[in-house]
Structure formats: structure tokens, C-alpha cells
Design an enzyme around this catalytic site. Structure first.
Site, short mmCIF file in Angstrom:
data_model
loop_
_atom_site.label_atom_id
_atom_site.label_comp_id
_atom_site.label_asym_id
_atom_site.label_seq_id
_atom_site.Cartn_x
_atom_site.Cartn_y
_atom_site.Cartn_z
N CYS A 107 -32.60 -28.89 34.78
CA CYS A 107 -33.40 -28.18 35.78
C CYS A 107 -32.49 -28.06 36.99
CB CYS A 107 -34.68 -28.93 36.15
SG CYS A 107 -35.53 -28.17 37.56
N CYS B 178 -37.59 -30.42 36.77
CA CYS B 178 -38.60 -30.03 35.78
C CYS B 178 -38.18 -30.55 34.40
CB CYS B 178 -38.74 -28.50 35.74
SG CYS B 178 -39.31 -27.83 37.31
#
Lengths: 213, 113
Positions: free
Chosen positions: A115, A120
């Protein structure tokens, strides 16, 4: 692989004995009490979240998904077409990852996830992300020089193997389906799941082995 | 940093500090409840991480979680009616409550603010 970390232990020790919480701990406490008062969050919801992610939700979930993909071709097809839908059949408690894409390694393709914006990660099937996944160095270098980063993880790829780096977002997370190792013919899902490592589902580990339990 | 530290079941605790877990639990709950969107959270956390990097903070988990708290304060102010001053005052109230409570006794917040 895990070793004793003296500084980490000392930190935990200090934490246990210090009466006044640290500055960030007090800031979190302030936010929590205000949000609870406003009815924005319920204390029992927070407690349940912390318990689930501390004790129950971890990479064993993703490993079960991978093991089924190895043994059930129809499931593998469903998983690659729509992973969020396909994993519903596992009935994982708590909310699973809403938008999930599964990407499969092959002898000529290697996938890894990152990410670049923040951190994420498919928490609901892999648990909390490792510290290195959240580091700015990994977030920057995984895209810029993936082969070099993979080498640092001990993954040497032949030049003809293509590397695909998937940048996770708030809306779409990824899981890598590693290749099934030779020598596991006839194994059931539980036995297969036990050899699937977390890093292989992030793509920083490639070659799983039948012995790696 | 890139040690394949990996076993299936991590041997170290998932969270080194209780507040790490509490902070992520708050963020995830705010997203789940719809107070903020997942995209807002990701953007705000990304900005806090960028800021930490620019300021020369070490590339450690501690820095990461400090950025999480920073982002949580930001989304709380933008996504709810809670103001910065209120957060600051509440933190002060908790600090005073801890300091005035004998060790071993439950810490109770005495003020409303």
C-alpha cells in the site's frame, strides 16, 4: 526466527509499571471517551474488535482460502473472479474484506502487494499487517525495485519471471495465491493450510515447501 | 527490516501497546459506522505518514502508530462535531485523573470536559 528483543521487553516492562500512560495513549483515551460520549462508538464494539484482532483473526484465515483454491478448481475460479464473494462460504465471523482481489502466482508470474499510500491490507483474512509492511521503506521500494526487495526477503526470481506489484487501496485489497508445492498430493485442506505462510500471501515469500510446518 | 519474520501464527503479540489496538479499533469503527469513509481514513493516514517522514521521524512501528493517532484526531474533527480544543482538554483531564489517582485504584474522569 523470533528472537528476544531486550529493548522491546524493557519497553513493555516500563509500560506495565508506569502509572501515567504515554502521550499518544492519553490522546487515544481522550478520543475514545469523547466518541463514546457522543454515541459514535460503543465500548463493547471496541472491546470486541480488540479481542478479535488480538486473539482470533490472523493469517490462518487466508491460509484456509489458499488451501481450498489448491484443492477445488471451481472454488479457485470463483476466487479469482470475485474473491470477496467466494470467501463468504468460509463464514468468517466479523466483517470480512468487502472488496478483495485474489492474484495467483504461476511459474512465470509473481505477485506482491503493497500500500503505497498508507497501510491498506486485507486485515480480515490476514490479521494485523507486519511492521515492515507499514514501513515507508517497503511502501516506496516495493514499487520502485520489487526484485531487489524480494531478494532481501530471500526470494530470487529467474529473469523470465514477471513481477506484478499490486497497490492496495481503501477500496480494494489483495491476497496472493502462492503455488502449491510439489509433494503435497492427496493432502487435505487443513494440512495444506498449515504450510501457507503469511508472507506468501503478501508475495514476499514464493516457494512454499511440504516440510515447512 | 525485511527479515522474513513470518510464521503462520505470530509469536509476538499482534499489538505491542494497548493504545495501538484501541486507535485502530476506533478508526475501523468510525469507518464501519459511516462517520468517515475508508478513503478518507486512508488519505488522512497517508498524509500523516508523509508528514512524519518529512519531519525525519524514524521508519518504525512507533512512528506509524503515532501517525495513526494524528490521523484519528484529524478525522474525528472533520467527521464529527468534536473540536480540537475539546480533545486537548479531555487529554488534560485524563492526565490529571491519572496523576491524582493512587496507583492500583481505577482512574476515573472527574470533569466533563
Amino acid at each position: 526466527m523470533t528472537r528476544f528483543d531486550g529493548e522491546e521487553a524493557a519497553q513493555v516492562h516500563r509500560h506495565l509499571h508506569a502509572h501515567l500512560p504515554s502521550d499518544p495513549a492519553l490522546r487515544v483515551k481522550a478520543l475514545e471517551s469523547l466518541l463514546v460520549e457522543r454515541g459514535m462508538v460503543a465500548p463493547e464494539t471496541l472491546d470486541a474488535w480488540v479481542e478479535a484482532y488480538s486473539e482470533h483473526i490472523g493469517p490462518m484465515r487466508g491460509a484456509q482460502v489458499v488451501a481450498r483454491a489448491w484443492t477445488d478448481p471451481a472454488f479457485r475460479e470463483r476466487l479469482l473472479a470475485n474473491a470477496a464473494e467466494a470467501i463468504k462460504e468460509f463464514g468468517f465471523e466479523g466483517h470480512a474484506t468487502g472488496n478483495l482481489k485474489a492474484v495467483a502466482n504461476t511459474p512465470t508470474d509473481h505477485n506482491m502487494i503493497v500500500c503505497t499510500l498508507c497501510s491498506c491490507y486485507p486485515f480480515s483474512i490476514l490479521g494485523m499487517s507486519p511492521a515492515w509492511y507499514k514501513s515507508s521503506e517497503y511502501r516506496a521500494r516495493a514499487v520502485r525495485e520489487p526484485r531487489k526487495v524480494l531478494e532481501e526477503f530471500g526470494v530470487s526470481l529467474d529473469p523470465e519471471v514477471a513481477v506484478h506489484v499490486w497497490d492496495s487501496t481503501a477500496e480494494l485489497r489483495y491476497i496472493v495465491i502462492p503455488e502449491r508445492p510439489a509433494g503435497t498430493e492427496g493432502w487435505d485442506e487443513a494440512r495444506l493450510a498449515a504450510i501457507v505462510t503469511r508472507n506468501s500471501m503478501i508475495g514476499t515469500h514464493r516457494t512454499l515447501t511440504a516440510e515447512a510446518e | 527490516m525485511f527479515k522474513p519474520d513470518d510464521p503462520l501464527k505470530p509469536l509476538r503479540p499482534q499489538f505491542l501497546e494497548g493504545w495501538h489496538a484501541q486507535a485502530l479499533a476506533l478508526a475501523d469503527t468510525l469507518v464501519t459506522n459511516g462517520a468517515i469513509t475508508a478513503q478518507e481514513w486512508a488519505n488522512t493516514l497517508g498524509a500523516a505518514l508523509d508528514e512524519a517522514e518529512r519531519s525525519g521521524a524514524p521508519d518504525t512501528e512507533d512512528t506509524y502508530y503515532n501517525a495513526v493517532v494524528q490521523a484519528l484526531e484529524t478525522v474525528t474533527v472533520t467527521g464529527t462535531d468534536i473540536k480540537h480544543a475539546e480533545i486537548k482538554n479531555r487529554k488534560k483531564a485524563w492526565t490529571e485523573a491519572y496523576l491524582s489517582t493512587p496507583h492500583g485504584q481505577p482512574v476515573v474522569l472527574r470533569t466533563g470536559g
